[in-house]
Design an enzyme around this catalytic site. Structure first.
Site, PDB file in Angstrom:
ATOM      1  N   GLY A 234       0.776  -1.235   0.000  1.00 56.21           N
ATOM      2  CA  GLY A 234       0.000   0.000   0.000  1.00 56.21           C
ATOM      3  C   GLY A 234       0.809   1.287   0.000  1.00 56.21           C
TER       4      GLY A 234
ATOM      5  N   ASP B 195       8.346  -5.624  13.819  1.00 54.64           N
ATOM      6  CA  ASP B 195       7.006  -5.393  14.365  1.00 54.64           C
ATOM      7  C   ASP B 195       7.058  -4.040  15.079  1.00 54.64           C
ATOM      8  OD1 ASP B 195       4.712  -5.218  15.886  1.00 54.64           O
ATOM      9  OD2 ASP B 195       4.743  -7.325  16.495  1.00 54.64           O
TER      10      ASP B 195
ATOM     11  N   TYR C 126     -10.188   3.578  15.565  1.00 57.39           N
ATOM     12  CA  TYR C 126      -9.313   4.164  14.535  1.00 57.39           C
ATOM     13  C   TYR C 126      -9.365   5.691  14.602  1.00 57.39           C
ATOM     14  CZ  TYR C 126      -7.125   4.588   9.870  1.00 57.39           C
ATOM     15  OH  TYR C 126      -6.290   4.888   8.817  1.00 57.39           O
TER      16      TYR C 126
ATOM     17  N   THR D  81      -5.930   0.754  -1.202  1.00 53.60           N
ATOM     18  CA  THR D  81      -4.804  -0.114  -0.849  1.00 53.60           C
ATOM     19  C   THR D  81      -5.395  -1.354  -0.178  1.00 53.60           C
ATOM     20  OG1 THR D  81      -4.565   0.697   1.400  1.00 53.60           O
ATOM     21  CG2 THR D  81      -3.354   1.919  -0.293  1.00 53.60           C
ATOM     22  N   PRO D  82      -4.561  -2.341   0.164  1.00 53.49           N
ATOM     23  CA  PRO D  82      -5.101  -3.522   0.848  1.00 53.49           C
ATOM     24  C   PRO D  82      -5.827  -3.198   2.160  1.00 53.49           C
ATOM     25  CG  PRO D  82      -2.965  -4.036  -0.068  1.00 53.49           C
ATOM     26  CD  PRO D  82      -3.177  -2.570  -0.302  1.00 53.49           C
TER      27      PRO D  82
ATOM     28  N   ASN E  88       4.636   4.751   9.070  1.00 54.07           N
ATOM     29  CA  ASN E  88       3.480   4.524   8.197  1.00 54.07           C
ATOM     30  C   ASN E  88       2.645   3.314   8.599  1.00 54.07           C
ATOM     31  OD1 ASN E  88       2.012   4.428   5.421  1.00 54.07           O
ATOM     32  ND2 ASN E  88       3.059   2.451   5.575  1.00 54.07           N
TER      33      ASN E  88
ATOM     34  N   LYS F 127      -5.908   7.738  15.403  1.00 56.89           N
ATOM     35  CA  LYS F 127      -5.299   8.681  14.456  1.00 56.89           C
ATOM     36  C   LYS F 127      -5.342  10.116  14.994  1.00 56.89           C
ATOM     37  CE  LYS F 127      -3.908   5.769  11.280  1.00 56.89           C
ATOM     38  NZ  LYS F 127      -2.481   5.549  11.010  1.00 56.89           N
TER      39      LYS F 127
END
Ligand SMILES: NC(=O)c1ccc[n+]([C@@H]2O[C@H](COP(=O)([O-])OP(=O)(O)OC[C@H]3O[C@@H](n4cnc5c(N)ncnc54)[C@H](O)[C@@H]3O)[C@@H](O)[C@H]2O)c1
Length: 252
Positions: A17, A60, A152, A189-190, A87, A156
């Site tokens: 991605g 990781d 999420y 993206t995935p 990222n 973020k």
């Protein structure tokens, strides 16, 4: 001449991605790029396809001890770090009532703790080797919330708040380190495919994504790689503590 010629850059989540597109763009503009990811096979393949100047490390981003090892390898192999792109991230769907605590914690481990470790590690090296640019991947979802993205949204938003504090700290210390956040809208993206796989009607959700972007379409990874390239370069020498929305107007 490339826009980041001679710079040493590290990109997390670079197997797929946005991270893949960012690593490719930085390398294409002259940077030596260290790609990292938990997906070792895909990450090694991306680095090999980029070719000379790109290497891959299994990593990781939730592991503090592994951050120490990775940063030691960067210093050993390259002597310094000029660009850190934090990222790697995940998106788990769910409202406050849908989510269980493990999902909440997992989102914060990957999306927020990674930024804590990554910024600390990058500053530790950059402040000894001439400064640099840190780019944290936030999201338009860190600015504009939705009922079904509770963890999420919160994660973020935390990335954005931390970015501003880190920029202030590095400025105050005169480290020569800039720290900015990028807040993309939906980009195919995935990670988007994984979100679509979590819902009953993926076609309706995709149309909804497009409709929620005033420009009328969702982004491509190259749209985000372009802003990261700018922030990584010396063209952005006066930019710090900012949130760069590249989102087709989604947050308006
Ligand atoms: N695609 C979008 O629409 C979009 C929008 C806004 C923000 N973002 C953010 O951009 C970033 C990249 O997303 P993407 O769309 O490229 O997703 P992606 O799923 O294609 O790629 C994410 C990469 O991170 C890696 N990763 C996951 N957990 C990891 C961990 N613990 N340690 C190391 N690597 C790990 C994965 O293996 C994968 O290669 C994420 O932070 C995401 O939240 C994406």
């Amino acid at each position: 001449m490339g826009r980041v010629d001679g710079k040493i850059a590290m990109v997390t989540g670079a197997a797929s991605g946005l991270g893949k597109a960012i690593a490719e763009r930085l390398a294409g503009e002259g940077a030596t790029v260290v790609l990292t990811d938990i997906d070792e096979k895909a990450g090694a393949d991306v680095a090999a396809a980029i070719g000379a100047g790109a290497t891959f490390l299994a990593h990781d981003v939730t592991s503090g001890p592994r951050w120490d090892e990775v940063m030691a390898a960067v210093e050993r192999d390259h002597g310094r770090l000029d660009v850190m792109v934090n990222n790697a991230g995940i998106t788990l769907m769910g409202s406050i009532e849908d989510l269980n605590y493990d999902q909440w914690r997992k989102t914060f481990d990957v999306d927020v703790d990674s930024v804590f470790w990554g910024c600390r590690a990058a500053i530790g090296l950059m402040k000894r080797t001439g400064g640099g640019s840190i780019v944290n991947m936030a999201s338009g979802a860190g600015i504009k919330s939705s009922p079904g993205l509770c963890a999420y949204n919160a994660a973020k938003a935390a990335v954005i708040a931390a970015t501003k504090s880190i920029a202030l700290h590095c400025g105050e210390k005169r480290y020569g380190i800039r720290c900015n956040a990028v807040a993309p809208g939906a980009v195919r993206t995935p990670i988007i495919d994984k979100v679509l796989a979590q819902v009953a009607d993926p076609d309706a959700m995709l149309k909804g994504f497009e409709a929620s972007h005033p420009i009328g379409f969702i982004g491509q990874p190259s749209d985000i790689a372009s802003i990261v390239l700018y922030l990584a370069s010396d063209e952005a020498r006066f930019a710090t503590g900012a949130v760069f929305s590249v989102d087709g107007g989604m947050i308006l």
